[in-house]
Design a protein around this motif. Structure first.
Motif, PDB file in Angstrom:
ATOM      1  N   LYS A 183      30.481  47.206 -55.241  1.00 17.17           N
ATOM      2  CA  LYS A 183      29.558  48.110 -55.915  1.00 17.17           C
ATOM      3  C   LYS A 183      28.314  48.312 -55.057  1.00 17.17           C
ATOM      4  N   THR A 193      29.339  50.213 -51.037  1.00 16.49           N
ATOM      5  CA  THR A 193      30.417  49.479 -51.700  1.00 16.49           C
ATOM      6  C   THR A 193      31.164  48.560 -50.737  1.00 16.49           C
ATOM      7  N   ASN A 212      29.235  42.957 -51.276  1.00 21.95           N
ATOM      8  CA  ASN A 212      28.953  43.607 -52.552  1.00 21.95           C
ATOM      9  C   ASN A 212      30.169  43.628 -53.462  1.00 21.95           C
ATOM     10  N   ASN A 235      28.647  40.511 -58.456  1.00 15.35           N
ATOM     11  CA  ASN A 235      29.304  41.088 -57.277  1.00 15.35           C
ATOM     12  C   ASN A 235      28.494  40.866 -56.011  1.00 15.35           C
TER      13      ASN A 235
END
Length: 356
Positions: A183, A193, A212, A235
């Motif tokens: 993300k 991302t 990420n 994340n």
């Protein structure tokens, strides 16, 4: 060598795709004088740091990373490029350049089995072998010029983490290593991302990717989503650190995790303000773990005891990007404001003239 850094981002990408790497070589041209650094990221007129007697005499007004090689030389990566302290002399390495010839910001430094020093920076990667500097760009097969992390494994491969994922360099060609997509961290100015901002090989030869999309390990040709396995609840993973006892510590957006017996425990949960997250981690000679939280706060942790290090008004040190222990067991703190050593509870500013 322990590497530690404060971050500005993360991300990643495992399947092997290849392209040829060509070399762009320059002879090393050291110079003891450093030109005015390019205007880049941080406001160097920040009043909080006006107490420096000579701000312009810093090794770099922003030191992003520090590394000590097997010969004992200390390398600094900053907004003006790379600097080496060797034989009581500080040298600026002028040949590390972008493809258009501009200076770069060094974000990570590593050393391979042959003693070659590698740099990940804002316009690709570079190496120094003896007196020769070699620069590599997208045109040589690198998946992105926007490099955030670099590591050399025990087999001689160079792993490069970029804003667009990971690739491996075997000295001849770059091969993409695909990681799951994550993300975008909307709280940061730069994010993606696929961003990977830390690659680390532990004492057992396992590679770790902080991204990420979470924390991943790679061993025996197998990729594992460690975040899911051990229960890391975010994340956004910034860095993994192995202490002298082989324990693993993970800095994340929401706190500092310790991985023990296959489970992750957030040791800072509800105890400190994380804000932009936990950054660089290091261990001092007494076994205390040092880490940065929310870019400005310093903490130590040992045997369950968490203590905030209070900076005096006249001895604040830098906004820390990386904490690093050198071969003399000294702790370095580098970041916005330059390079500092912590001695007897005080930050000692190390400028181009020392003290070393």
């Amino acid at each position: 060598m322990i590497k530690i850094k404060l971050f500005m981002v993360l991300a990643v990408s495992l399947i092997l795709n290849s392209c040829h790497g060509q070399k762009n070589k320059n002879e090393l041209q050291p110079s003891t004088s450093v030109k005015k650094l390019e205007e880049n990221t941080l406001n160097t007129k920040n009043e909080e740091y006006s107490f420096f007697s000579d701000f312009n005499n810093q090794i770099s007004q922003v030191v992003r990373t520090i590394f000590q090689d097997s010969q004992g030389d200390i390398w600094f990566g900053g907004e003006g490029g790379a600097f080496r302290f060797s034989h009581n002399s500080l040298t600026h390495i002028d040949s590390i350049r972008s493809k258009s010839g501009k200076r770069v910001t060094i974000k990570d430094i590593a050393e391979d089995n042959d003693g070659k020093i590698w740099f990940g920076h804002t316009d690709g990667i570079s190496s120094i072998d003896g007196n020769t500097v070699t620069n590599y760009y997208e045109s040589d097969g690198l998946i992105s010029n926007d490099v955030w992390s670099i590591a050399a494994d025990k087999n001689g491969k160079i792993w490069v983490g970029t804003i667009d994922g990971v690739c491996i360099f075997n000295g001849q060609k770059f091969t993409e290593f695909v990681l799951p997509e994550g993300k975008i961290d909307t709280t940061l100015g730069i994010s993606s991302t696929k961003m990977v901002h830390s690659i680390f090989e532990d004492s057992k030869g396992t590679l770790w990717f902080s991204s990420n999309a979470g924390l991943f390990s790679y061993a025996n040709n197998s990729l594992t989503n460690v975040s899911k396995e051990v229960g890391i609840q975010t994340n956004f993973v910034n860095e993994i650190f192995e202490d002298n006892n082989g324990e693993l510590w993970v800095s994340t957006k929401i706190g500092l995790y310790n991985i023990t017996n296959g489970k992750a425990k957030n040791i800072t949960n509800g105890k400190i303000e994380t804000g932009k997250g936990i950054g660089s981690i290091a261990e001092d000679k007494d076994g205390n773990l040092w880490f940065v939280s929310n870019q400005h706060s310093l903490y130590t942790y040992n045997k369950g005891i968490l203590i905030e290090y209070k900076k005096a008004e006249n001895n604040k040190g830098p906004v820390v990007f990386q904490i690093f222990k050198d071969q003399h067991n000294r702790l370095w703190f580098v970041g916005f404001g330059g390079a500092f050593i912590l001695e007897n509870g005080k930050f000692i500013n190390v400028t181009k003239n020392g003290p070393w």
